[in-house]
Write an enzyme that holds these catalytic residues in place. Structure first.
Site, PDB file in Angstrom:
ATOM      1  CB  SER A  29      40.709  -3.018 -29.647  1.00 39.12           C
ATOM      2  OG  SER A  29      41.358  -4.208 -30.035  1.00 39.12           O
ATOM      3  CG  ASN A  30      44.134  -5.785 -26.601  1.00 41.06           C
ATOM      4  OD1 ASN A  30      44.977  -6.292 -27.319  1.00 41.06           O
ATOM      5  ND2 ASN A  30      43.003  -6.420 -26.268  1.00 41.06           N
ATOM      6  CG  HIS A  31      48.624  -1.209 -28.144  1.00 41.80           C
ATOM      7  ND1 HIS A  31      48.410  -0.518 -29.308  1.00 41.80           N
ATOM      8  CD2 HIS A  31      48.583  -0.296 -27.153  1.00 41.80           C
ATOM      9  CE1 HIS A  31      48.249   0.757 -29.037  1.00 41.80           C
ATOM     10  NE2 HIS A  31      48.346   0.921 -27.718  1.00 41.80           N
ATOM     11  CB  ALA A  95      45.250  -9.418 -25.825  1.00 42.62           C
TER      12      ALA A  95
END
Ligand code: C5P
Length: 220
Positions: A29-31, A95
């Site tokens: 995943s991402n922030h 995102a």
């Protein structure tokens, strides 16, 4: 009197990260915090728009008056977007993970004596580009981009490649993820507009105002 100029306009907003499972306990995943997309959904709903917010997992509440659909993976996000069509406006702030594991392991991947496992990744669908090419393409499609190098050149090329009408770019060298403030440029057919640094809620207000102006005079 409050501006209700988007009353009845159907809008979809994607926001947050996507989460791509590797096995039952691990993921890619991402922030992304979802803040910018949630603020845009709120600003559009405040103007009377009928907003569907398709969101990956985030820790902020759904804005009042917005219909939130929670998803995990890019493929789920795309399916939810396609279900939300037809809409007049799509704003893609999510995102989206570029890749996912080719196969999700059915059980937890174990450590073995042979060193780390290798992960085979495959590309996820590009939701923004798919919406831009959809038979029911929204009249106005807005994309976002986070760039670290050759910010405007890359962003202009990205707008054309994806086929969106407006591309909002942030220069992420300053660190925008999870932050409250944002410095963006907006690219459309007429060129580039650089906006001063402002709160993400003010970026959202500006975008909502511009969307309202577009429907008031689509040639502007
Ligand atoms: O290519 P890049 O990830 O920089 O493009 C960013 C824009 O494209 C954002 O609007 C993002 O929401 C959208 N996007 C998408 N699906 C992907 C990748 C990006 O909708 N798989």
């Amino acid at each position: 009197t409050p501006d209700r100029s988007l009353t009845g306009r159907r809008v979809l907003v994607t926001a947050g990260p996507t989460v791509e499972p590797l096995d039952p306990v691990r993921f890619l995943s991402n922030h992304s915090s979802g803040r910018q997309g949630y603020a845009i959904a709120a600003a559009l709903a405040a103007r009377g728009a009928d907003v569907t917010l398709i969101s990956g997992p985030v820790s902020i509440p759904a804005p009042a008056g917005v219909h939130r659909i929670s998803v995990q993976t890019a493929r789920e996000m795309l399916a939810a977007c396609e279900t939300a069509l037809p809409v007049e406006v799509a704003v893609c702030t999510a995102a989206v993970s570029d890749w996912r594991a080719r196969d999700m392991a059915p059980g937890k991947i174990k450590k073995s004596g042979d060193g780390p496992p290798s992960l085979e990744l495959v590309e996820n669908p590009d939701i923004l580009a798919t919406l831009c090419r959809a038979p029911q393409r929204p009249r106005l499609v807005v994309g976002f981009a986070a760039e670290t190098d050759d910010v405007l050149e890359n962003a202009q090329a990205k707008r054309l490649r994806k086929g969106c009408d407006w591309l909002v770019v942030n220069d992420v060298r300053q660190g925008v993820f999870g932050a409250m403030r944002n410095t963006v440029s907006l690219i459309d057919d007429n060129g580039v507009q650089n906006w001063p640094e402002m709160d993400k809620t003010d970026v959202a207000e500006q975008i909502a105002q511009r969307i309202a102006a577009f429907f008031a005079d689509p040639s502007s």
